[in-house]
Write a protein that holds these residues in place. Structure first.
Motif, short mmCIF file in Angstrom:
data_model
loop_
_atom_site.label_atom_id
_atom_site.label_comp_id
_atom_site.label_asym_id
_atom_site.label_seq_id
_atom_site.Cartn_x
_atom_site.Cartn_y
_atom_site.Cartn_z
N LEU A 1 -5.76 -12.87 -13.70
CA LEU A 1 -5.59 -11.55 -14.31
C LEU A 1 -5.00 -11.60 -15.71
N LEU A 2 -4.26 -12.66 -16.01
CA LEU A 2 -3.57 -12.73 -17.29
C LEU A 2 -4.51 -13.13 -18.42
N GLN B 1 3.90 -3.27 -27.77
CA GLN B 1 3.40 -1.91 -27.75
C GLN B 1 2.03 -1.79 -27.10
N GLU B 2 1.18 -2.81 -27.26
CA GLU B 2 -0.17 -2.76 -26.71
C GLU B 2 -0.29 -3.49 -25.37
N HIS B 3 0.82 -3.92 -24.81
CA HIS B 3 0.78 -4.72 -23.60
C HIS B 3 0.46 -3.90 -22.36
N ARG B 4 -0.38 -4.46 -21.53
CA ARG B 4 -0.67 -3.91 -20.21
C ARG B 4 0.10 -4.76 -19.20
N ILE B 5 0.98 -4.13 -18.44
CA ILE B 5 1.89 -4.83 -17.55
C ILE B 5 1.57 -4.50 -16.10
N LEU B 6 1.59 -5.53 -15.25
CA LEU B 6 1.42 -5.34 -13.82
C LEU B 6 2.69 -5.79 -13.10
N ASP B 7 3.33 -4.87 -12.38
CA ASP B 7 4.40 -5.23 -11.45
C ASP B 7 3.73 -5.41 -10.11
N THR C 1 1.04 -9.13 -19.12
CA THR C 1 2.27 -9.53 -18.44
C THR C 1 2.18 -9.17 -16.96
N VAL C 2 2.67 -10.08 -16.11
CA VAL C 2 2.80 -9.81 -14.69
C VAL C 2 4.25 -10.07 -14.27
N LEU D 1 1.83 -0.30 -11.14
CA LEU D 1 2.73 -0.63 -10.04
C LEU D 1 1.91 -0.86 -8.78
N ASN D 2 1.97 -2.08 -8.26
CA ASN D 2 1.20 -2.47 -7.09
C ASN D 2 2.14 -2.86 -5.95
#
Length: 208
Positions: free
Chosen positions: A136-137, A43-49, A113-114, A73-74
């Motif tokens: 970044l992680l 729930q608190e995760h910041r995700i990078l695609d 998460t990446v 989204l990158n």
């Protein structure tokens, strides 16, 4: 990082953006579903695609109600990313960036998460890209990496693709990628390899 090669790849995807999902529908559905088979989030995760393209992976995450606090989204292709922006213009938890993966403009340890799907073979400096992702992680953060696997008959398929495309094509085997991850260093928790039609893939979950 070779800027000219990166620009060539971006221009190629800019041209493909309008028809990309229709042209590769079966391929994209298969690879994204395989990623979802092992993907987890909180729930608190910041995700990078990191190479999000048209935002299709994000579409699946939202459709299946995966937990996260922010999804970034990158992509280096402006036209691909524009399609993602139109898709998620009403989602406040989704944001966008346009950095090359070898030089990501985010703070150290700012993501849980990446994700990288179907893109690693396009990276101009793959070891530098992995080092940037590691930077970044957060400690214990995870990288989910799915890409072409340069093994067996697929070597010939990959050779043909390389001839007929203007993109950067630097496909690696699963073993080569595992070795690169270990040197960064990442811990590889999962590594799956399989064939789908004439493609060969690997899927790796690695932990910082």
């Amino acid at each position: 990082m070779d800027n000219e090669k990166a620009d060539r790849t971006a221009e190629s995807y800019n041209r493909q953006a309008k028809m990309y999902e229709d042209k590769w529908e079966d391929y994209l559905f298969h690879t994204h579903q395989r990623m979802l088979d092992i993907f987890t989030s909180g729930q608190e995760h910041r995700i990078l695609d990191v190479s999000a393209g048209t935002g299709l992976m994000a579409h699946h995450l939202l459709k299946k109600d995966y937990d996260f606090s922010e999804l970034v989204l990158n992509d280096i292709s402006e036209e691909m990313l524009n399609r993602a922006k139109k898709r998620f213009d009403e989602h406040e938890a989704v944001s966008f960036a346009e950095f090359p993966v070898e030089k990501l403009g985010f703070e150290d340890e700012s993501f849980d998460t990446v994700i990288s799907v179907n893109a690693f073979h396009n990276y101009t400096d793959q070891l530098l890209a992995l080092s940037e992702i590691h930077r970044l992680l957060k400690p214990g953060g995870k990288l989910y990496l799915l890409d072409w696997n340069k093994k067996g008959v697929f070597r010939l398929v990959n050779f043909c693709i390389d001839i007929f495309t203007n993109e950067v094509i630097q496909t690696r085997s699963a073993d080569e990628v595992k070795n690169a991850l270990g040197s960064v260093p990442f811990q590889v928790n999962v590594c799956e390899e399989w064939r789908y039609h004439y493609w060969k893939f690997f899927l790796i979950e690695a932990e910082k």
